[in-house]
Design an enzyme around this catalytic site. Structure first.
Site, short mmCIF file in Angstrom:
data_model
loop_
_atom_site.label_atom_id
_atom_site.label_comp_id
_atom_site.label_asym_id
_atom_site.label_seq_id
_atom_site.Cartn_x
_atom_site.Cartn_y
_atom_site.Cartn_z
N GLU A 1 0.83 -1.22 0.00
CA GLU A 1 0.00 0.00 0.00
C GLU A 1 0.86 1.26 0.00
OE1 GLU A 1 -3.48 -0.11 0.43
OE2 GLU A 1 -3.84 -2.14 1.15
N HIS B 1 -8.46 -4.08 10.10
CA HIS B 1 -9.69 -4.80 9.76
C HIS B 1 -10.57 -5.01 10.99
CE1 HIS B 1 -7.61 -6.94 6.03
NE2 HIS B 1 -7.64 -5.61 5.94
N GLU C 1 -19.28 9.34 24.10
CA GLU C 1 -17.86 9.50 23.74
C GLU C 1 -17.64 9.44 22.22
OE1 GLU C 1 -15.12 10.24 25.48
OE2 GLU C 1 -16.29 10.39 27.32
N HIS D 1 -14.12 -4.25 3.73
CA HIS D 1 -12.67 -4.48 3.82
C HIS D 1 -12.09 -4.04 5.17
CE1 HIS D 1 -8.43 -3.63 1.96
NE2 HIS D 1 -8.36 -4.13 3.17
O1 2HA Z 1 -1.79 -5.12 4.32
O2 2HA Z 1 -4.79 -5.27 4.80
O3 2HA Z 1 -5.62 -4.44 2.45
C1 2HA Z 1 -2.73 -6.08 4.04
C2 2HA Z 1 -4.05 -5.43 3.86
C3 2HA Z 1 -4.37 -4.97 2.52
ZN ZN Z 2 -6.76 -4.50 4.41
#
Ligand code: 2HA
Ligand code: ZN
Length: 267
Positions: free
Chosen positions: A117, A142, A171, A212
């Protein structure tokens, strides 16, 4: 071979990265190699470290002139947060953007390739500089509960989602008064997702990437983690009442507006 000098500020930053990476894992937000962190550490790295020789050099798909000479800590591609928590320098890299912005060098501590990324992180970091923002870092993870809500059609509406989250706990509005942004599904790790995220960051410090994860920005990692943690708490309160067979009453609009003055919230 010249080695990184661990000055006090750098050590504190690495300790904070280790602490937060550990929380991401403990929270269940970082299965396998999920998530990534990039932090601009140009202000704390120290003049000697800035001149460390390159261990490896990689080209960037886009020129990042705004970041020329800047130094970043970036988690490594394929690395696990639970390992970053044990040793950030063995599972991430310190990188220096070249003077022409077309490439970057890995300067410490090992030849660990940064997260896939990185180009999208860099384009967002470059926008911070263009806009004169004090933000220094990006954090992607995540969180199960927030991802779950991004699968529910009703909550793909940003206003509806924020109303629900704010209503679950005072909060949440105090910590995230600008709410969470919502970016529709895109292929992970692409510039397309970065391009959708950029405009959303004008209004929000935290974005849900549909189905995601979340993407959050800030000046320091602990406060940025807290944004996610606070929203996650609200999501859990909603889901808990629902799973008990009830619908939560929620704070009223007046209850939420009543927080603005006592907490000096700037909208
Ligand atoms: O780095 O979460 O979306 C792994 C991830 C990519
Ligand atoms: Zn991710």
């Amino acid at each position: 071979m010249k080695k990184l000098i661990l000055n006090d500020k750098l050590k504190m930053q690495l300790d904070e990265i280790a602490e937060i990476a550990g929380y991401l894992w403990q929270k269940g937000w970082a299965e396998r190699n999920a998530g990534n962190i990039s932090i601009n550490i140009s202000d704390i790295i120290g003049e000697e470290n800035k001149k460390l020789p390159a261990i490896a050099t990689y080209s960037l798909p886009l020129s990042m002139k705004e970041l020329a000479g800047d130094i970043f800590y970036v988690t490594g591609t394929g690395k696990r947060m639970r390992d970053v928590a044990k040793d950030p320098l063995m599972h991430g890299a310190i990188v220096r953007v070249a003077a022409d912005g077309n490439s970057y060098d890995i300067i410490a501590e090992e030849n660990i390739k940064p997260t896939s990324e990185l180009p999208s992180h860099f384009s967002i970091m470059a926008s911070f500089k263009e806009k004169g923002s004090k933000n220094k870092l990006v954090l992607h993870t995540h969180p199960t509960d927030l991802i779950a809500f991004s699968h529910i059609p009703e909550f793909k509406d940003e206003n509806r989602l924020n109303e629900m989250l704010w209503a679950m706990h005072p909060e949440t509005f105090i910590v995230v008064p600008h709410g969470v942004g919502f970016v529709p599904y895109e292929v992970p790790g692409t510039m397309a997702i970065a391009n959708l995220t950029l405009p959303a960051l004008d209004k929000h410090d935290i974005i849900i990437w549909e189905k995601h994860g979340v993407f959050a920005v800030g000046e320091n990692l602990t406060d940025t983690f807290d944004l996610i943690d606070t929203l996650s708490k609200s999501a859990q309160i909603y889901a808990f009442t629902k799973s008990c067979g009830y619908s939560p009453e929620g704070l009223s609009k007046a209850d939420i507006e009543g927080l603005i003055e006592p907490f000096g919230i700037k909208l």
